[in-house]
Write a protein that holds these residues in place. Structure first.
Motif, mmCIF file in Angstrom:
data_model
loop_
_atom_site.group_PDB
_atom_site.id
_atom_site.type_symbol
_atom_site.label_atom_id
_atom_site.label_comp_id
_atom_site.label_asym_id
_atom_site.label_seq_id
_atom_site.Cartn_x
_atom_site.Cartn_y
_atom_site.Cartn_z
ATOM 1 N N MET A 92 0.826 -1.184 0.000
ATOM 2 C CA MET A 92 0.000 0.000 0.000
ATOM 3 C C MET A 92 0.872 1.250 0.000
ATOM 4 O O MET A 92 0.614 2.180 -0.777
ATOM 5 C CB MET A 92 -0.917 -0.006 1.215
ATOM 6 C CG MET A 92 -1.848 1.164 1.267
ATOM 7 S SD MET A 92 -3.018 0.984 2.611
ATOM 8 C CE MET A 92 -2.927 2.579 3.326
ATOM 9 N N ALA A 93 1.882 1.244 0.827
ATOM 10 C CA ALA A 93 2.752 2.419 0.908
ATOM 11 C C ALA A 93 3.471 2.666 -0.414
ATOM 12 O O ALA A 93 3.652 3.825 -0.814
ATOM 13 C CB ALA A 93 3.759 2.239 2.037
ATOM 14 N N VAL A 94 3.853 1.598 -1.097
ATOM 15 C CA VAL A 94 4.555 1.747 -2.376
ATOM 16 C C VAL A 94 3.630 2.357 -3.422
ATOM 17 O O VAL A 94 4.028 3.244 -4.183
ATOM 18 C CB VAL A 94 5.102 0.386 -2.856
ATOM 19 C CG1 VAL A 94 5.655 0.472 -4.258
ATOM 20 C CG2 VAL A 94 6.157 -0.128 -1.891
ATOM 21 N N LEU A 95 2.381 1.904 -3.458
ATOM 22 C CA LEU A 95 1.424 2.447 -4.419
ATOM 23 C C LEU A 95 1.152 3.925 -4.142
ATOM 24 O O LEU A 95 1.176 4.756 -5.057
ATOM 25 C CB LEU A 95 0.123 1.651 -4.377
ATOM 26 C CG LEU A 95 -0.939 2.038 -5.401
ATOM 27 C CD1 LEU A 95 -0.467 1.719 -6.806
ATOM 28 C CD2 LEU A 95 -2.234 1.311 -5.117
ATOM 29 N N VAL A 96 0.914 4.265 -2.886
ATOM 30 C CA VAL A 96 0.632 5.665 -2.525
ATOM 31 C C VAL A 96 1.860 6.538 -2.791
ATOM 32 O O VAL A 96 1.747 7.633 -3.357
ATOM 33 C CB VAL A 96 0.193 5.766 -1.050
ATOM 34 C CG1 VAL A 96 0.083 7.213 -0.610
ATOM 35 C CG2 VAL A 96 -1.136 5.047 -0.853
ATOM 36 N N ALA A 97 3.033 6.050 -2.418
ATOM 37 C CA ALA A 97 4.254 6.830 -2.648
ATOM 38 C C ALA A 97 4.529 6.994 -4.139
ATOM 39 O O ALA A 97 4.970 8.066 -4.579
ATOM 40 C CB ALA A 97 5.434 6.149 -1.967
ATOM 41 N N GLY A 98 4.270 5.961 -4.903
ATOM 42 C CA GLY A 98 4.485 6.051 -6.344
ATOM 43 C C GLY A 98 3.580 7.081 -6.995
ATOM 44 O O GLY A 98 4.029 7.892 -7.816
ATOM 45 N N TYR A 99 2.308 7.065 -6.646
ATOM 46 C CA TYR A 99 1.393 8.073 -7.183
ATOM 47 C C TYR A 99 1.742 9.468 -6.670
ATOM 48 O O TYR A 99 1.605 10.452 -7.392
ATOM 49 C CB TYR A 99 -0.063 7.734 -6.852
ATOM 50 C CG TYR A 99 -0.680 6.783 -7.845
ATOM 51 C CD1 TYR A 99 -1.193 7.253 -9.043
ATOM 52 C CD2 TYR A 99 -0.758 5.423 -7.582
ATOM 53 C CE1 TYR A 99 -1.757 6.394 -9.953
ATOM 54 C CE2 TYR A 99 -1.325 4.549 -8.490
ATOM 55 C CZ TYR A 99 -1.826 5.040 -9.685
ATOM 56 O OH TYR A 99 -2.375 4.184 -10.585
ATOM 57 N N GLY A 100 2.177 9.561 -5.419
ATOM 58 C CA GLY A 100 2.599 10.854 -4.885
ATOM 59 C C GLY A 100 3.817 11.396 -5.608
ATOM 60 O O GLY A 100 3.882 12.579 -5.948
ATOM 61 N N TRP A 101 4.783 10.529 -5.873
ATOM 62 C CA TRP A 101 5.982 10.958 -6.603
ATOM 63 C C TRP A 101 5.622 11.389 -8.020
ATOM 64 O O TRP A 101 6.084 12.427 -8.495
ATOM 65 C CB TRP A 101 6.999 9.818 -6.634
ATOM 66 C CG TRP A 101 8.188 10.157 -7.488
ATOM 67 C CD1 TRP A 101 9.257 10.932 -7.144
ATOM 68 C CD2 TRP A 101 8.383 9.778 -8.851
ATOM 69 N NE1 TRP A 101 10.116 11.045 -8.203
ATOM 70 C CE2 TRP A 101 9.605 10.333 -9.266
ATOM 71 C CE3 TRP A 101 7.652 9.005 -9.741
ATOM 72 C CZ2 TRP A 101 10.106 10.150 -10.545
ATOM 73 C CZ3 TRP A 101 8.158 8.822 -11.014
ATOM 74 C CH2 TRP A 101 9.362 9.382 -11.404
ATOM 75 N N LEU A 102 4.786 10.591 -8.689
ATOM 76 C CA LEU A 102 4.376 10.934 -10.046
ATOM 77 C C LEU A 102 3.646 12.275 -10.064
ATOM 78 O O LEU A 102 3.892 13.119 -10.943
ATOM 79 C CB LEU A 102 3.479 9.839 -10.616
ATOM 80 C CG LEU A 102 3.030 10.002 -12.057
ATOM 81 C CD1 LEU A 102 4.243 10.005 -12.983
ATOM 82 C CD2 LEU A 102 2.086 8.884 -12.433
ATOM 83 N N GLY A 103 2.777 12.498 -9.088
ATOM 84 C CA GLY A 103 2.074 13.776 -9.007
ATOM 85 C C GLY A 103 3.009 14.933 -8.752
ATOM 86 O O GLY A 103 2.831 16.030 -9.295
ATOM 87 N N SER A 104 4.037 14.710 -7.929
ATOM 88 C CA SER A 104 4.978 15.793 -7.648
ATOM 89 C C SER A 104 5.809 16.145 -8.870
ATOM 90 O O SER A 104 6.163 17.312 -9.070
ATOM 91 C CB SER A 104 5.890 15.422 -6.477
ATOM 92 O OG SER A 104 6.814 14.419 -6.861
ATOM 93 N N VAL A 105 6.117 15.153 -9.691
ATOM 94 C CA VAL A 105 6.859 15.415 -10.921
ATOM 95 C C VAL A 105 6.004 16.245 -11.882
ATOM 96 O O VAL A 105 6.482 17.167 -12.526
ATOM 97 C CB VAL A 105 7.303 14.086 -11.587
ATOM 98 C CG1 VAL A 105 7.816 14.313 -12.996
ATOM 99 C CG2 VAL A 105 8.346 13.395 -10.734
#
Length: 54
Positions: free
Chosen positions: A1-14
């Motif tokens: 779960m943390a990997v999915l949320v962090a991945g979407y968060g990173w993509l959004g920040s980019v």
């Protein structure tokens, strides 16, 4: 779960900085919840929460 949320968060920040990161994290959390509900309903033999196991 943390990997999915962090991945979407990173993509959004980019894509859009801090606001995009917040939207990405929210999207990741929603997708995790939907996946959880999908898997819970698909697994046979489990009793629903609060149900009796007779």
């Amino acid at each position: 779960m943390a990997v999915l949320v962090a991945g979407y968060g990173w993509l959004g920040s980019v894509v859009d900085g801090a606001f995009g990161a917040a939207v990405g994290c929210a999207t990741g959390l929603i997708l995790c919840a939907l996946l959880y509900l999908l898997v819970e309903s698909a697994v046979p033999g489990k009793t629903p929460r609060g149900g009796r196991d007779d």
